[in-house]
Motif scaffolding. Structure first.
Motif, PDB file in Angstrom:
ATOM      1  N   ASP A 169       2.851  -0.204   6.254  1.00  0.00           N
ATOM      2  CA  ASP A 169       1.492  -0.102   6.793  1.00  0.00           C
ATOM      3  C   ASP A 169       0.390  -0.204   5.739  1.00  0.00           C
ATOM      4  O   ASP A 169      -0.742   0.200   5.970  1.00  0.00           O
ATOM      5  N   GLU A 170       0.718  -0.732   4.584  1.00  0.00           N
ATOM      6  CA  GLU A 170      -0.283  -0.990   3.554  1.00  0.00           C
ATOM      7  C   GLU A 170      -0.200  -2.464   3.192  1.00  0.00           C
ATOM      8  O   GLU A 170       0.857  -3.081   3.273  1.00  0.00           O
ATOM      9  N   SER A 171      -1.339  -3.030   2.781  1.00  0.00           N
ATOM     10  CA  SER A 171      -1.385  -4.463   2.543  1.00  0.00           C
ATOM     11  C   SER A 171      -2.126  -4.783   1.257  1.00  0.00           C
ATOM     12  O   SER A 171      -3.034  -4.055   0.840  1.00  0.00           O
ATOM     13  N   LEU A 172      -1.745  -5.884   0.663  1.00  0.00           N
ATOM     14  CA  LEU A 172      -2.467  -6.460  -0.458  1.00  0.00           C
ATOM     15  C   LEU A 172      -2.905  -7.848  -0.006  1.00  0.00           C
ATOM     16  O   LEU A 172      -2.072  -8.689   0.342  1.00  0.00           O
ATOM     17  N   VAL A 173      -4.214  -8.075   0.044  1.00  0.00           N
ATOM     18  CA  VAL A 173      -4.781  -9.298   0.603  1.00  0.00           C
ATOM     19  C   VAL A 173      -5.383 -10.154  -0.504  1.00  0.00           C
ATOM     20  O   VAL A 173      -6.151  -9.662  -1.327  1.00  0.00           O
TER      21      VAL A 173
END
Length: 142
Positions: free
Chosen positions: A65-69
């Motif tokens: 549920d964490e992202s690197l964009v």
């Protein structure tokens, strides 16, 4: 010389379920950090490519549920001496507002000079030094 500089930023986003949601939140978050001081910086989705199969990937990587964009930030830098000078200015200006976000220069493009166009636009028949207002001596003679 003027240059267009594209900087890649890795923006972390928390509590997301999909890549589209992560990208929307990252663009919004980045826009809030840049505005109002750098409202001329364009924010676009970055392009990621698989190093092995060269397939295009989503700009967001999601895990737990964490992202690197990956975002591309584009700005024009005016009156620089070299490409390196333009990249340092862009990194400094953007980096001051995006604290703790890694930045990498993706592209530097020299923009065509407008000086040649402005020289052609001036009227060659107008004598140099002629003003719209009359000279002081001309006003006194009248």
């Amino acid at each position: 010389m003027d240059c267009r500089v594209v900087v890649e930023a890795a923006v972390p986003v928390y509590d997301v379920a999909t890549a589209d949601e992560a990208v929307r939140i990252a663009i919004s978050k980045t826009g809030e950090m840049l505005n109002p001081d750098l409202n001329y910086v364009e924010i676009n989705m970055g392009e990621r490519v698989c190093p092995h199969c060269h397939e295009t990937l989503d700009p967001a990587f999601i895990a737990a549920d964490e992202s690197l964009v990956a975002l591309e930030l584009e700005m024009t830098v005016f009156n620089v001496e070299r490409d390196e000078h333009a990249s340092r200015i862009a990194r400094k200006e953007i980096g001051q507002r995006l604290t703790n976000i890694p930045l990498d220069i993706v592209e530097i493009e020299q923009l065509p000079d407008d000086e040649a166009e402005s020289d052609e636009a001036s009227d060659p028949d107008t004598p140099e030094g002629s003003d719209v207002l009359p000279e002081f001596e001309e006003l006194i003679d009248e």
